[in-house]
Scaffold this motif. Structure first.
Motif, PDB file in Angstrom:
ATOM      1  N   SER A  95       0.844  -1.184   0.000  1.00 15.80           N
ATOM      2  CA  SER A  95       0.000   0.000   0.000  1.00 15.80           C
ATOM      3  C   SER A  95       0.879   1.233   0.000  1.00 15.80           C
ATOM      4  O   SER A  95       1.886   1.289   0.706  1.00 15.80           O
ATOM      5  N   ALA A  96       0.515   2.234  -0.802  1.00 16.05           N
ATOM      6  CA  ALA A  96       1.269   3.486  -0.874  1.00 16.05           C
ATOM      7  C   ALA A  96       0.475   4.594  -0.200  1.00 16.05           C
ATOM      8  O   ALA A  96      -0.705   4.810  -0.515  1.00 16.05           O
ATOM      9  N   GLU A  97       1.110   5.298   0.731  1.00  8.08           N
ATOM     10  CA  GLU A  97       0.479   6.382   1.471  1.00  8.08           C
ATOM     11  C   GLU A  97       1.182   7.691   1.141  1.00  8.08           C
ATOM     12  O   GLU A  97       2.400   7.746   0.996  1.00  8.08           O
ATOM     13  N   LEU A  98       0.406   8.762   1.022  1.00  2.88           N
ATOM     14  CA  LEU A  98       0.938  10.089   0.762  1.00  2.88           C
ATOM     15  C   LEU A  98       0.786  10.919   2.034  1.00  2.88           C
ATOM     16  O   LEU A  98      -0.304  11.000   2.598  1.00  2.88           O
ATOM     17  N   VAL A  99       1.876  11.530   2.496  1.00  2.00           N
ATOM     18  CA  VAL A  99       1.883  12.249   3.772  1.00  2.00           C
ATOM     19  C   VAL A  99       2.414  13.665   3.558  1.00  2.00           C
ATOM     20  O   VAL A  99       3.418  13.856   2.863  1.00  2.00           O
ATOM     21  N   ALA A 100       1.760  14.652   4.175  1.00  2.00           N
ATOM     22  CA  ALA A 100       2.167  16.048   4.018  1.00  2.00           C
ATOM     23  C   ALA A 100       2.680  16.632   5.324  1.00  2.00           C
ATOM     24  O   ALA A 100       2.015  16.532   6.353  1.00  2.00           O
ATOM     25  N   VAL A 101       3.862  17.237   5.274  1.00  2.00           N
ATOM     26  CA  VAL A 101       4.361  18.073   6.364  1.00  2.00           C
ATOM     27  C   VAL A 101       4.131  19.512   5.908  1.00  2.00           C
ATOM     28  O   VAL A 101       4.900  20.072   5.141  1.00  2.00           O
ATOM     29  N   LEU A 102       3.006  20.078   6.354  1.00  2.00           N
ATOM     30  CA  LEU A 102       2.582  21.395   5.913  1.00  2.00           C
ATOM     31  C   LEU A 102       2.956  22.421   6.983  1.00  2.00           C
ATOM     32  O   LEU A 102       2.437  22.376   8.102  1.00  2.00           O
ATOM     33  N   VAL A 103       3.856  23.340   6.647  1.00  2.00           N
ATOM     34  CA  VAL A 103       4.478  24.238   7.624  1.00  2.00           C
ATOM     35  C   VAL A 103       4.070  25.689   7.387  1.00  2.00           C
ATOM     36  O   VAL A 103       4.000  26.157   6.247  1.00  2.00           O
ATOM     37  N   ALA A 104       3.830  26.399   8.483  1.00  2.00           N
ATOM     38  CA  ALA A 104       3.626  27.847   8.475  1.00  2.00           C
ATOM     39  C   ALA A 104       4.363  28.425   9.676  1.00  2.00           C
ATOM     40  O   ALA A 104       4.729  27.693  10.604  1.00  2.00           O
ATOM     41  N   VAL A 105       4.605  29.721   9.670  1.00  2.00           N
ATOM     42  CA  VAL A 105       5.149  30.412  10.839  1.00  2.00           C
ATOM     43  C   VAL A 105       4.170  31.520  11.197  1.00  2.00           C
ATOM     44  O   VAL A 105       3.901  32.405  10.385  1.00  2.00           O
ATOM     45  N   THR A 106       3.612  31.439  12.399  1.00  5.27           N
ATOM     46  CA  THR A 106       2.579  32.378  12.829  1.00  5.27           C
ATOM     47  C   THR A 106       2.972  32.980  14.178  1.00  5.27           C
ATOM     48  O   THR A 106       3.287  32.241  15.116  1.00  5.27           O
ATOM     49  N   ALA A 107       2.981  34.311  14.234  1.00  9.32           N
ATOM     50  CA  ALA A 107       3.336  35.017  15.472  1.00  9.32           C
ATOM     51  C   ALA A 107       4.665  34.522  16.034  1.00  9.32           C
ATOM     52  O   ALA A 107       4.814  34.337  17.240  1.00  9.32           O
ATOM     53  N   GLY A 108       5.619  34.280  15.145  1.00  8.06           N
ATOM     54  CA  GLY A 108       6.953  33.883  15.578  1.00  8.06           C
ATOM     55  C   GLY A 108       7.084  32.443  15.998  1.00  8.06           C
ATOM     56  O   GLY A 108       8.116  32.077  16.586  1.00  8.06           O
ATOM     57  N   GLN A 109       6.100  31.596  15.705  1.00  8.89           N
ATOM     58  CA  GLN A 109       6.177  30.190  16.086  1.00  8.89           C
ATOM     59  C   GLN A 109       6.018  29.306  14.852  1.00  8.89           C
ATOM     60  O   GLN A 109       5.125  29.528  14.031  1.00  8.89           O
ATOM     61  N   PRO A 110       6.868  28.277  14.707  1.00  9.73           N
ATOM     62  CA  PRO A 110       6.720  27.347  13.583  1.00  9.73           C
ATOM     63  C   PRO A 110       5.552  26.406  13.841  1.00  9.73           C
ATOM     64  O   PRO A 110       5.443  25.825  14.916  1.00  9.73           O
ATOM     65  N   ARG A 111       4.690  26.256  12.865  1.00 16.24           N
ATOM     66  CA  ARG A 111       3.461  25.501  13.043  1.00 16.24           C
ATOM     67  C   ARG A 111       3.339  24.422  11.960  1.00 16.24           C
ATOM     68  O   ARG A 111       3.797  24.587  10.834  1.00 16.24           O
ATOM     69  N   VAL A 112       2.682  23.332  12.310  1.00 16.51           N
ATOM     70  CA  VAL A 112       2.469  22.233  11.375  1.00 16.51           C
ATOM     71  C   VAL A 112       0.997  21.865  11.417  1.00 16.51           C
ATOM     72  O   VAL A 112       0.377  21.822  12.485  1.00 16.51           O
ATOM     73  N   LEU A 113       0.412  21.605  10.254  1.00 14.23           N
ATOM     74  CA  LEU A 113      -1.000  21.255  10.176  1.00 14.23           C
ATOM     75  C   LEU A 113      -1.167  19.766  10.469  1.00 14.23           C
ATOM     76  O   LEU A 113      -0.478  18.930   9.886  1.00 14.23           O
ATOM     77  N   THR A 114      -2.083  19.447  11.382  1.00 12.39           N
ATOM     78  CA  THR A 114      -2.268  18.066  11.810  1.00 12.39           C
ATOM     79  C   THR A 114      -3.736  17.669  11.729  1.00 12.39           C
ATOM     80  O   THR A 114      -4.637  18.511  11.648  1.00 12.39           O
ATOM     81  N   THR A 115      -3.976  16.364  11.782  1.00 14.62           N
ATOM     82  CA  THR A 115      -5.313  15.812  11.860  1.00 14.62           C
ATOM     83  C   THR A 115      -5.409  14.971  13.131  1.00 14.62           C
ATOM     84  O   THR A 115      -4.427  14.826  13.864  1.00 14.62           O
TER      85      THR A 115
END
Length: 298
Positions: free
Chosen positions: A10-30
């Motif tokens: 099985s092949a899975e596609l995974v995203a590390v989606l990054v933003a920086v908000t108010a001086g903090q590095p953020r990652v989108l999660t489920t």
């Protein structure tokens, strides 16, 4: 033969989606911060990246902009509930946080929530003392383990290398100090399902290395920004503070930004000049030699 292969792989596609908000590095999660956006590669997907975009936008309602392939995880012990071997193709995506996603269990998390030992902006994290003690106990008199410990965590005269996020996490995993290793929660830092914390560590390491030689950080910035905002963003990603004057001198030498003629409003003290990335930097995202300054610190 094909049916047997389909059942076993099985092949899975995974995203590390990054933003920086108010001086903090953020990652989108489920899943309430437990997982990264992911889904299986399907025959209807035109390409791997098209499949990734479809899954992320379906799960999170967040469109993807800049995307690059990160790494393919294909260890022999990776399997799903049905016993099929799982290959995960991961991607790094850079964006700006758009606020509440409006989707239950989907949200942005500070990436240092998962790796508190990686944030050295306010000095050495207190958890490092506990990590060193536990890892030295694990290493014992094994010279090879001791060398890996010193090199990974900047001990015994070795320099701290902010890029070695994955090596540090895998050392903690091997020592049984993180829950993903089947152990109890011995150290601060939230666990993630499957091996998504390992994938996140890979994404952080890639981005920390990349901002030293490619001007990709502009993907995380508004159209206009102050030099302090730019420095704060780079520091947030790197997990360490930079010397203000050296940073600004190197920015000027690289000729990455230009003044807009405007001034920032609503800031304490004297208004600061607004800058934007130069047009040729925007058009040529992979200019050889263009970089944001992260000189090695010892």
């Amino acid at each position: 033969m094909t049916d047997a292969l389909d059942r076993s792989l099985s092949a899975e596609l995974v995203a590390v989606l990054v933003a920086v908000t108010a001086g903090q590095p953020r990652v989108l999660t489920t899943d309430g911060g437990q997982l990264l956006p992911a889904g299986p590669f399907e025959l209807s997907h035109r390409s791997l990246q098209a499949g990734l975009r479809a899954w992320v936008e379906t799960q999170t309602h967040h469109p993807l902009g800049y995307v690059e392939q990160l790494y393919t995880f294909a260890d022999s012990d990776r399997s799903n509930a049905a016993g099929a071997r799982v290959i995960s193709v991961s991607y790094l995506a850079l964006t700006r946080e758009a606020g509440d996603t409006g989707v239950a269990q989907v949200g942005w998390q500070d990436w240092y929530r998962y790796f508190p030992w990686e944030d050295r902006r306010g000095g050495l994290p207190g958890v490092l003392d506990d990590i060193e003690r536990r890892l030295r106990q694990w290493a014992g008199r094994d010279a090879r383990r001791g060398q890996r410990l010193a090199y990974s965590f900047g001990l015994d005269g070795a320099p701290w290398n902010e890029d070695m996020v994955l090596q540090r996490y895998e050392l903690l995993y091997e020592a049984g100090l993180v829950p993903e290793a089947g152990a109890g929660s011995a150290l601060p830092g939230q666990a993630m399902g499957h091996d998504h914390r390992r994938i996140l560590a890979t994404g952080i390491a890639r981005l920390r290395a990349k901002i030293k030689y490619r001007p990709v950080v502009f993907e995380l910035m508004p159209a206009e920004f102050t030099l302090l905002q730019l420095q704060t963003t780079v520091e947030a990603l790197a997990g360490r503070e930079l010397h203000k004057q050296n940073f600004r001198r190197l920015i000027e030498q690289q000729d990455l930004v230009e003044e807009t003629g405007g001034m920032a409003s609503g800031t304490a003290g004297r208004p600061a000049k607004l800058f934007r990335f130069r047009r040729d930097v925007m058009l040529e995202r992979a200019i050889s030699g263009s970089k944001l300054p992260l000189a090695r610190q010892y």
